[in-house]
Enzyme design. Structure first.
Site, PDB file in Angstrom:
ATOM      1  N   HIS A 198      16.439  13.940  -1.979  1.00 30.47           N
ATOM      2  CA  HIS A 198      17.815  14.298  -1.622  1.00 30.47           C
ATOM      3  C   HIS A 198      18.882  13.604  -2.430  1.00 30.47           C
ATOM      4  O   HIS A 198      20.065  13.859  -2.232  1.00 30.47           O
ATOM      5  CB  HIS A 198      18.086  13.976  -0.149  1.00 30.47           C
ATOM      6  N   LYS A 234      33.333  15.267   4.768  1.00 27.33           N
ATOM      7  CA  LYS A 234      31.984  14.862   4.380  1.00 27.33           C
ATOM      8  C   LYS A 234      31.927  13.349   4.522  1.00 27.33           C
ATOM      9  O   LYS A 234      32.953  12.723   4.799  1.00 27.33           O
ATOM     10  CB  LYS A 234      31.691  15.255   2.932  1.00 27.33           C
ATOM     11  N   ARG A 235      30.759  12.735   4.361  1.00 25.11           N
ATOM     12  CA  ARG A 235      30.713  11.274   4.429  1.00 25.11           C
ATOM     13  C   ARG A 235      31.635  10.682   3.369  1.00 25.11           C
ATOM     14  O   ARG A 235      31.859  11.285   2.310  1.00 25.11           O
ATOM     15  CB  ARG A 235      29.278  10.766   4.240  1.00 25.11           C
ATOM     16  N   LYS A 292      31.809  10.896  -3.921  1.00 29.13           N
ATOM     17  CA  LYS A 292      32.394  12.146  -3.421  1.00 29.13           C
ATOM     18  C   LYS A 292      33.888  12.229  -3.742  1.00 29.13           C
ATOM     19  O   LYS A 292      34.520  13.258  -3.582  1.00 29.13           O
ATOM     20  CB  LYS A 292      32.146  12.283  -1.920  1.00 29.13           C
ATOM     21  N   THR A 332      26.090  20.808   1.495  1.00 24.28           N
ATOM     22  CA  THR A 332      25.925  21.976   2.350  1.00 24.28           C
ATOM     23  C   THR A 332      27.261  22.337   2.989  1.00 24.28           C
ATOM     24  O   THR A 332      27.458  23.472   3.403  1.00 24.28           O
ATOM     25  CB  THR A 332      24.877  21.733   3.464  1.00 24.28           C
ATOM     26  N   LYS A 337      29.097  26.111   4.003  1.00 27.07           N
ATOM     27  CA  LYS A 337      29.729  26.509   5.272  1.00 27.07           C
ATOM     28  C   LYS A 337      31.118  27.099   5.008  1.00 27.07           C
ATOM     29  O   LYS A 337      31.493  28.122   5.579  1.00 27.07           O
ATOM     30  CB  LYS A 337      29.866  25.302   6.200  1.00 27.07           C
TER      31      LYS A 337
HETATM   32  C1  LIG Z   1      27.573  19.911   6.818  1.00 26.77           C
HETATM   33  C2  LIG Z   1      27.894  18.547   7.303  1.00 26.77           C
HETATM   34  C3  LIG Z   1      27.803  17.458   6.424  1.00 26.77           C
HETATM   35  C4  LIG Z   1      27.423  17.608   4.971  1.00 26.77           C
HETATM   36  O1  LIG Z   1      28.594  17.811   4.225  1.00 26.77           O
HETATM   37  P1  LIG Z   1      28.616  17.697   2.630  1.00 26.77           P
HETATM   38  O2  LIG Z   1      29.974  18.155   2.272  1.00 26.77           O
HETATM   39  O3  LIG Z   1      27.557  18.593   2.119  1.00 26.77           O
HETATM   40  O4  LIG Z   1      28.373  16.272   2.303  1.00 26.77           O
HETATM   41  C5  LIG Z   1      28.137  16.213   6.907  1.00 26.77           C
HETATM   42  N1  LIG Z   1      28.528  16.022   8.179  1.00 26.77           N
HETATM   43  C6  LIG Z   1      28.650  17.044   9.050  1.00 26.77           C
HETATM   44  C7  LIG Z   1      29.117  16.777  10.434  1.00 26.77           C
HETATM   45  C8  LIG Z   1      28.323  18.341   8.644  1.00 26.77           C
HETATM   46  O5  LIG Z   1      28.420  19.358   9.514  1.00 26.77           O
END
Ligand SMILES: *Cc1c(COP(=O)(O)O)cnc(C)c1O
Length: 744
Positions: free
Chosen positions: A297, A482-483, A488, A590, A594
């Site tokens: 990952h 995101k985190r 990032k 991911t 979304k």
């Molecule tokens: C989808 C999701 C992530 C992943 O987000 P990335 O932008 O791909 O890092 C992290 N936290 C939550 C709560 C999510 O739903």
């Protein structure tokens, strides 16, 4: 129980005088028995997904939807005078940190939805990922006691408890089964550690660092605990059905290792076969080689687990012996392939640094996969290049996906209804049908604009209630959720906002369409710089939101406690998805998928799955900027001097140190500034090329802002993204795993 019986029972529930939590538990229990009463037969061959994290989110609405009773329940409750949305009070089950854990949850959902037998194994943490409060602009971590709402979707299976042995203690692993509803009912089995006080600690906390190895004894115990419980059980079940022969084990079982956290399962598997069933080491290793597969990952070096050998020897002496044996055998095999000493070192599962979990997984795994096309190429040509040279057949790509059931049908019923009306409801069963939308985009732009406006209204309403910030309806929503991590580059977005703000103030930016920047992010509690970035964003938000000159044009929101439920609202109500990682470092992402599915354009770098997103939805319908992987590599080689770029962005960057903002006297802003200008012992200045890409980022944000004014043309771009998002359904991903790795 059939649907009618379910509804009858539901109607009998007496709501008078009951709290929301009591009702939640009662209705969930009824739905659970309804769902379980229709569970089919177990499959001959199963795939098992071993993951340290499952970021499930709220189960209530999703499970009722999967069981096909969400609307009935809504109606029955309405008749009793209860709005079903009161159950939004029930907090998320956050047994994961971010993308990796959410992926695991999406995979289980898709497998059940497709009728494929995939079962999950993980840990039932008492406390999930911390709840984030913001005090004075700083992140504060509060315990997430998710079980305080009850856990009506789990069934404790006391009789299937197992003993897990460490050199210094015995721990009881008690399984809790959570059903995963769909075309078939699969199971997520989470193990809870019981016994002495020390034993119970194993399943107390989820580690909140998703990108670094804690290197702690407790972490090692957690990983062994759930891996051993899982493989021990699978071997026992196999024997019950097929007797004590293991040559056919992989005909019935295939085990996917989600990152390196469960890789000790390989050693435990070999230990059990050799020590308890007298299988020869060679035969046991051969069975393992046909059974396990590994998903990588991340390429961040700090996340590639390497266990200290003395530590393993001390608490898991038998596992230590197996690991040493595996390494000897690996070295023999590599010698016979005439690998050089250097090559052997690169691939070895054991070195002076310790036991490399990634190298072990690559050696034993029948398959090694990355999670987006670019990421897999980086695995093949950089991280695991030696292994790829000798074992190219092991390497595969499996681009991540997200489940459209939670991330479209559930979180955006309005857009879903528009899709039904436009292309029919076939896409709900077969997501590939979404592409039929391509031919109808021009006809429905106006309706789409109405849907987006409604989702924005809902989001802004929620933000007003939860963050106490008012956002006018017409504002464009740019979101980065995101985190929080330097790679990032939330810091780059913060600087870009300051540049836009300064431009609005001095009049150099004209005709700006009003916009809000929405951030949501948790930082690992020990990650000082990430926490400084949160404080910086909050300082910027406070200043900009209270400036009467720009108030009607620009707002900044940092939402508290970003989690799955917040994400469901944000992805549906966003216009522009910010995906701006340093090229080469975001394995897939991911969140980007979304947003795409919900009709947001991507403003991003050529990284992770962004590449495939713009390939499918069209570069002209998205906004790509910044250095690509080759350019970053070249900069690293030739030497990159951020000072040159700093001068172009002086006001924004120096706001960290010139007194514009306060870091509460912590010195954290100065540290952040120096990370860009002078670096630190462990990295060069501006290690993530924030200043290098900043100019083109600001230009791109402004271009989007101009393009947005042509509402119809912009809606076409957004719809192109939805229409071409079927590829990013985890249904597609799971079908690929099932066919190309698991053979189920
Ligand atoms: C989808 C999701 C992530 C992943 O987000 P990335 O932008 O791909 O890092 C992290 N936290 C939550 C709560 C999510 O739903």
């Amino acid at each position: 129980m059939d649907k009618k019986q379910f509804t009858d029972e539901l109607e009998k529930i007496d709501a008078v005088g009951k709290s929301t939590v009591e009702l939640y538990n009662e209705i969930s229990a009824l739905a659970l028995s309804y769902g379980l009463s229709n569970a089919g037969k177990p499959a001959e061959k199963n795939a098992y997904y071993l993951s340290m994290e499952f970021l499930i989110g709220r189960s209530f609405f999703n499970n009722l939807m999967e069981l096909g009773v969400l609307e009935e329940t809504r109606k029955v409750l309405a008749n009793k005078g209860i709005d079903i949305n009161v159950f939004e009070e029930i907090e998320d089950a956050a047994l994961g940190n971010g993308g990796l854990g959410r992926l695991a949850a999406c995979f289980l959902d898709s497998a059940a939805g497709l009728g494929l037998p995939l079962q999950g194994y993980g840990i039932r943490y008492k406390y999930g990922l911390f709840k984030q409060a913001i005090e004075n602009g700083f992140q504060v971590e509060l315990p997430d006691d998710w079980q305080s709402f009850g856990d009506p979707w789990s069934v404790r299976k006391e009789s299937e408890a197992r003993s897990i042995k460490f050199a210094d203690m015995m721990v009881t692993a008690v399984p809790y089964d959570m059903p995963v509803f769909g075309k078939r009912v699969n199971t997520l089995r989470l193990w809870q550690a019981e016994g002495s006080e020390e034993a119970r600690k194993i399943s107390e906390y989820l580690y909140p660092a998703d990108d670094t190895v804690e290197g702690k004894l407790l972490r090692l115990r957690q990983e062994y605990f759930f891996s051993a419980a899982a493989v021990g059980e699978l071997i026992e079940k196999h024997i019950k059905k097929h007797g004590k022969r293991f040559d056919n084990f992989s005909d019935f079982n295939t085990i996917q290792l989600n990152d390196t956290h469960p890789v000790l399962a390989i050693a435990e598997f070999i230990r059990i076969l050799t020590a308890e069933y007298k299988v020869s080491f060679s035969d046991a290793l051969e069975v393992a080689k046909k059974t396990f597969a590994y998903t990588n990952h991340t390429v961040l070096p700090e996340a590639l687990e390497c266990w200290n050998a003395e530590l393993v020897k001390k608490i898991l002496p038998d596992i230590y012996s197996v690991l040493i044996k595996i390494n000897l055998r690996q070295r023999e095999e590599l010698a016979s392939l005439k690998c050089s000493e250097e090559e052997v070192t690169a691939m070895s599962s054991y070195s002076p640094y310790g036991f490399s979990m990634a190298n072990l997984a690559v050696y034993v795994g029948k398959s090694v996969n990355g999670v987006a096309r670019l990421h897999t190429e980086i695995l093949k040509h950089a991280l695991f290049k030696t292994a790829y040279k000798y074992f190219p057949e092991k390497f595969q790509n499996k681009t991540n996906g997200i489940t459209q059931r939670r991330w479209l049908m559930l979180c955006n019923s309005e857009l879903s209804a528009l899709l039904d009306k436009t292309i029919g409801s076939g896409w709900r069963g077969d997501i590939a049908e979404l592409s039929e939308l391509n031919a109808r985009i021009e006809d429905i732009t106006q309706e789409f604009i109405t849907v987006k406006a409604e989702k924005k209204r809902q989001l802004y309403d929620y933000i007003r209630q939860h963050e106490n910030i008012e956002i006018p309806q017409e504002f464009i929503a740019y979101s980065q959720v995101k985190r929080l991590h330097e790679y990032k580059r939330q810091l780059m977005t913060a600087f870009a906002i300051l540049e836009i703000y300064n431009g609005l103030k001095d009049g150099s930016i004209k005709d700006f369409a009003p916009s809000v920047f929405i951030f949501g992010a948790k930082s690992a509690p020990g990650y000082k710089r990430a926490k400084a970035i949160i404080k910086f964003i909050n300082e910027i938000a406070a200043k900009i939101n209270s400036d009467g000159d720009t108030n009607g044009l620009l707002k900044v929101v940092f939402v508290r406690n970003y989690n799955v439920s917040y994400a469901e609202k944000i992805v549906a109500g966003t216009d522009v998805s910010l995906q701006v990682s340093t090229a080469g470092l975001e394995a897939s992402g991911t969140g980007n998928m979304k947003f795409m599915m919900n009709g947001a354009v991507t403003c991003g770098t050529m990284d992770g799955a962004n590449i495939e997103i713009v390939e499918l939805a069209g570069k002209e319908n998205n906004y790509i900027f910044g250095a690509e992987v080759d350019e970053i590599e070249k900069l690293k080689q030739d030497g990159y001097d951020p000072i040159e770029y700093l001068s172009r962005h002086k006001a924004a960057v120096e706001s960290l140190i010139d007194g514009t903002f306060s870091d509460g006297g912590t010195g954290c802003f100065k540290e952040l500034y120096e990370s860009l200008t002078v670096g630190a012992s462990w990295h060069k200045p501006d290690n993530y090329f924030v200043l290098y890409d900043l100019q083109s980022f600001v230009e791109t944000l402004l271009k989007i802002n101009r393009d947005y004014k042509d509402k119809k043309a912009f809606a076409v771009k957004q719809l192109k993204n939805t229409a071409n998002s079927a590829y990013f359904s985890s249904d597609r991903t799971i079908k690929e795993y099932a066919k190309e790795i698991w053979e189920i």
